[in-house]
Design an enzyme around this catalytic site. Structure first.
Site, PDB file in Angstrom:
ATOM      1  N   ARG A   1       0.817  -1.211   0.000  1.00  0.00           N
ATOM      2  CA  ARG A   1       0.000   0.000   0.000  1.00  0.00           C
ATOM      3  C   ARG A   1       0.851   1.261   0.000  1.00  0.00           C
ATOM      4  O   ARG A   1       0.622   2.182  -0.791  1.00  0.00           O
ATOM      5  CB  ARG A   1      -0.908   0.004   1.240  1.00  0.00           C
TER       6      ARG A   1
ATOM      7  N   ASP B   1       9.698  -7.546  -3.434  1.00  0.00           N
ATOM      8  CA  ASP B   1       8.541  -7.950  -2.638  1.00  0.00           C
ATOM      9  C   ASP B   1       8.082  -9.319  -3.123  1.00  0.00           C
ATOM     10  O   ASP B   1       7.440  -9.435  -4.170  1.00  0.00           O
ATOM     11  CB  ASP B   1       7.401  -6.936  -2.764  1.00  0.00           C
TER      12      ASP B   1
ATOM     13  N   ALA C   1       9.136   2.654   8.283  1.00  0.00           N
ATOM     14  CA  ALA C   1       8.317   1.448   8.432  1.00  0.00           C
ATOM     15  C   ALA C   1       8.387   0.912   9.854  1.00  0.00           C
ATOM     16  O   ALA C   1       7.561   1.270  10.704  1.00  0.00           O
ATOM     17  CB  ALA C   1       8.776   0.393   7.424  1.00  0.00           C
ATOM     18  N   ARG C   2       9.383   0.089  10.137  1.00  0.00           N
ATOM     19  CA  ARG C   2       9.552  -0.522  11.449  1.00  0.00           C
ATOM     20  C   ARG C   2      11.020  -0.474  11.832  1.00  0.00           C
ATOM     21  O   ARG C   2      11.905  -0.850  11.051  1.00  0.00           O
ATOM     22  CB  ARG C   2       9.061  -1.987  11.437  1.00  0.00           C
TER      23      ARG C   2
ATOM     24  N   ASP D   1      12.656   7.410  10.909  1.00  0.00           N
ATOM     25  CA  ASP D   1      11.464   7.794  11.683  1.00  0.00           C
ATOM     26  C   ASP D   1      11.118   6.771  12.757  1.00  0.00           C
ATOM     27  O   ASP D   1      10.376   7.073  13.685  1.00  0.00           O
ATOM     28  CB  ASP D   1      10.272   7.962  10.734  1.00  0.00           C
TER      29      ASP D   1
ATOM     30  N   GLU E   1      11.524   2.079  21.236  1.00  0.00           N
ATOM     31  CA  GLU E   1      10.962   3.423  21.365  1.00  0.00           C
ATOM     32  C   GLU E   1      10.298   3.559  22.736  1.00  0.00           C
ATOM     33  O   GLU E   1       9.797   2.574  23.276  1.00  0.00           O
ATOM     34  CB  GLU E   1       9.944   3.676  20.246  1.00  0.00           C
TER      35      GLU E   1
ATOM     36  N   HIS F   1       8.897   8.967  15.139  1.00  0.00           N
ATOM     37  CA  HIS F   1       7.791   8.108  14.709  1.00  0.00           C
ATOM     38  C   HIS F   1       6.564   8.944  14.315  1.00  0.00           C
ATOM     39  O   HIS F   1       5.478   8.811  14.891  1.00  0.00           O
ATOM     40  CB  HIS F   1       7.414   7.101  15.798  1.00  0.00           C
TER      41      HIS F   1
ATOM     42  N   ALA G   1       2.587   8.386  10.770  1.00  0.00           N
ATOM     43  CA  ALA G   1       1.121   8.431  10.728  1.00  0.00           C
ATOM     44  C   ALA G   1       0.562   9.670  11.408  1.00  0.00           C
ATOM     45  O   ALA G   1      -0.647   9.781  11.613  1.00  0.00           O
ATOM     46  CB  ALA G   1       0.544   7.186  11.399  1.00  0.00           C
TER      47      ALA G   1
END
Length: 534
Positions: A154, A174, A234-235, A259, A264, A284, A287
């Protein structure tokens, strides 16, 4: 019907009020702080559902203390803070909001790419310090550079689209994306090593899994071009942060935009990038837009509502994921599939060893595992007294030694799209077939060899009988004398000569003595009482 206001939902106070409002339409909601585990474990047993963000860690201890929990909703994408294995074992739905912050994370990624390319934060800080230093902040152009995207889902596909507009070449790794999808988004598919070797910029857009844990490692960095740029929105655990920091110091990585972090919140003592001039860091924020915060809260709340009301949760992460494209096809059939399973359970005689589920028409061309789970849930409900749900239904079927088989066919017969259930035991087998009329109205159209047409709801009497006068009258007389109201009846025919079947909808359960009277009518072959909503 259960008073849903008796159900209690815990919402952490960092969830947008818009999500709380959705939940309050159905349940009793407590908006509480992000308690530490020792405090939360004392109260979690009072709650049927949770809606939270990422601050609370739902450990094995905490989940097991939630004796009433049916759902843990994550207002966001990542579920690293939830022990999914324990939740699944407890039959708890774990759901997230994978679509809700897609645009926010995409735009943040693009902003980070531009920030490290043109040294925007560093130049800003320099000018704030009263300097006018142009020579230190020469950048490069994105035009003609190659962007390697790890995870072309996405977010990754949307990043590709935006950076293609800046005339970057996009390649991607991917293993879960089809070649056709790569073509649709204009990304060249390559293997992982080729991506590392060819990319001028590398960005990650994958969840954190065993396969992606520290996918950006010292070994991977060694295969990259000298002077590559690296972006992670992402992560944090998808990278070896220490290896990335070392590569930034050596110049192997020219610049990085980070980010997310393995642990964290980040502190001065745990930040491996502290003081590095070639790094842009954010706490982070992927979003963190007003629109995304509202969207994840509302979407997460709707998933919690679905779970607590016994409906399938399209974003559950501990059951088969359902894409929007698949959901559009199968969602109207969930209720039908579940009711068909319940009817099959009431028809079954003896221990069931095998269940065959045949999908025809449009359903034959899509992913139907979730529909099969709904059917199993309906089948097991009468036996398990409501303890079965969309998470544990397949496992419960296995524990009962039921072999579940899916069949796809394009030969639907009279109905263009239908579901056919065959329940097999040592005493024989029973067939239930259902479809949707006008794509909306659920109907059962076959019971064994009988052609019928009734809605699978309420309490039903199924009465196969010899085709002779006054059969309906005798049934009605017995039920009327027992003060049992009939609110609907259909009669179905069969390929077997001189037999029909009555499907009689009644308002109330039927006592055993009345059932014996019905079975005793001459010409009645059998009487089955079915609670379609058991």
């Amino acid at each position: 019907m259960e008073d849903t206001k008796k159900l209690r939902v815990f919402v952490s106070n960092d969830v947008s009020p818009a999500g709380v409002k959705v939940l309050e339409e159905h349940f009793t909601v407590d908006v509480l702080p992000n308690y530490p585990e020792d405090e939360l474990v004392k109260i979690i047993g009072d709650y049927d559902g949770i809606l939270t963000r990422s601050q609370i860690r739902f450990s094995k201890r905490l989940i097991e203390a939630g004796k009433k929990l049916k759902v843990i909703g994550r207002a966001g994408v990542g579920v690293d803070n939830i022990d999914i294995a324990t939740a699944t074992a407890q039959g708890i739905v774990v759901c997230n909001t994978p679509e809700s912050n897609t645009i926010a994370a995409t735009e943040h990624t693009c902003a980070m790419i531009l920030a490290i390319t043109r040294h925007i934060p560093q130049a800003h800080q320099s000018i704030q310090e009263g300097k006018w230093d142009r020579k230190s902040f020469d950048g490069i152009q994105l035009q003609g550079k190659t962007l390697g995207i790890i995870g072309v889902g996405r977010i990754g596909s949307r990043v590709a689209k935006r950076m293609q507009a800046m005339e970057m070449t996009t390649i991607g790794y991917d293993p879960y994306i089809t070649e056709e999808r790569f073509k649709q988004v204009g990304v060249e598919p390559v293997d992982f090593d080729t991506l590392l070797e060819k990319s001028d910029y590398i960005t990650i857009h994958t969840p954190h899994t065993k396969e992606t844990n520290e996918i950006i490692s010292a070994e991977a960095i060694a295969k990259m071009k000298d002077g590559v740029y690296f972006i992670n929105v992402a992560r944090g655990k998808c990278m070896d942060a220490q290896a990335v920091a070392a590569a930034l110091k050596s110049g192997k990585i020219a610049g990085a935009a980070i980010d997310v972090y393995p642990n964290e919140p980040l502190t001065a003592d745990t930040n491996p990038f502290l003081g590095m001039p070639n790094v842009v860091q954010t706490p982070h924020l992927g979003a963190s837009t007003k629109e995304a915060q509202v969207s994840v809260a509302v979407d997460g709340a709707h998933s919690v509502v679905d779970a607590l009301l016994g409906r399938p949760v399209m974003t559950a992460v501990n059951m088969n994921p359902i894409s929007k494209e698949v959901a559009r096809v199968i969602e109207p059939y969930f209720g039908l599939a579940e009711r068909m399973g319940t009817i099959g359970a009431f028809l079954a005689e003896g221990a069931v060893g095998q269940i065959d589920i045949e999908y025809t028409g449009d359903l034959a061309d899509t992913e139907t595992a979730a529909l099969s789970t709904a059917l199993l849930k309906g089948f097991l409900n009468p036996y398990m007294l409501g303890s079965v749900n969309f998470i544990n239904a397949p496992e419960m079927a296995k524990k009962r030694n039921i072999d579940v088989r899916e069949v796809k066919s394009h030969h639907a017969g009279y109905f263009s799209t239908a579901i056919k259930l065959i329940v097999k035991s040592k005493k024989g087998e029973h067939v239930v077939m259902g479809t949707l009329f006008d794509g909306k109205v659920a109907k059962i159209v076959r019971i064994d060899e009988y052609h019928v047409d009734f809605a699978p709801k309420g309490i039903l009497l199924l009465v196969p009988h010899i085709d002779r006068p006054n059969m309906i009258g005798q049934m009605a007389t017995i039920l009327g004398a027992a003060q049992i109201n009939i609110n609907g009846m259909v009669v179905g025919n069969t390929t077997k000569s001189d037999t029909n079947i009555m499907a009689i909808a009644v308002d109330d359960d039927i006592p055993n003595n009345v059932m014996l009277q019905l079975k005793g009518v001459e010409g009645v072959l059998d009487v089955k009482l079915i609670d379609c909503e058991a």
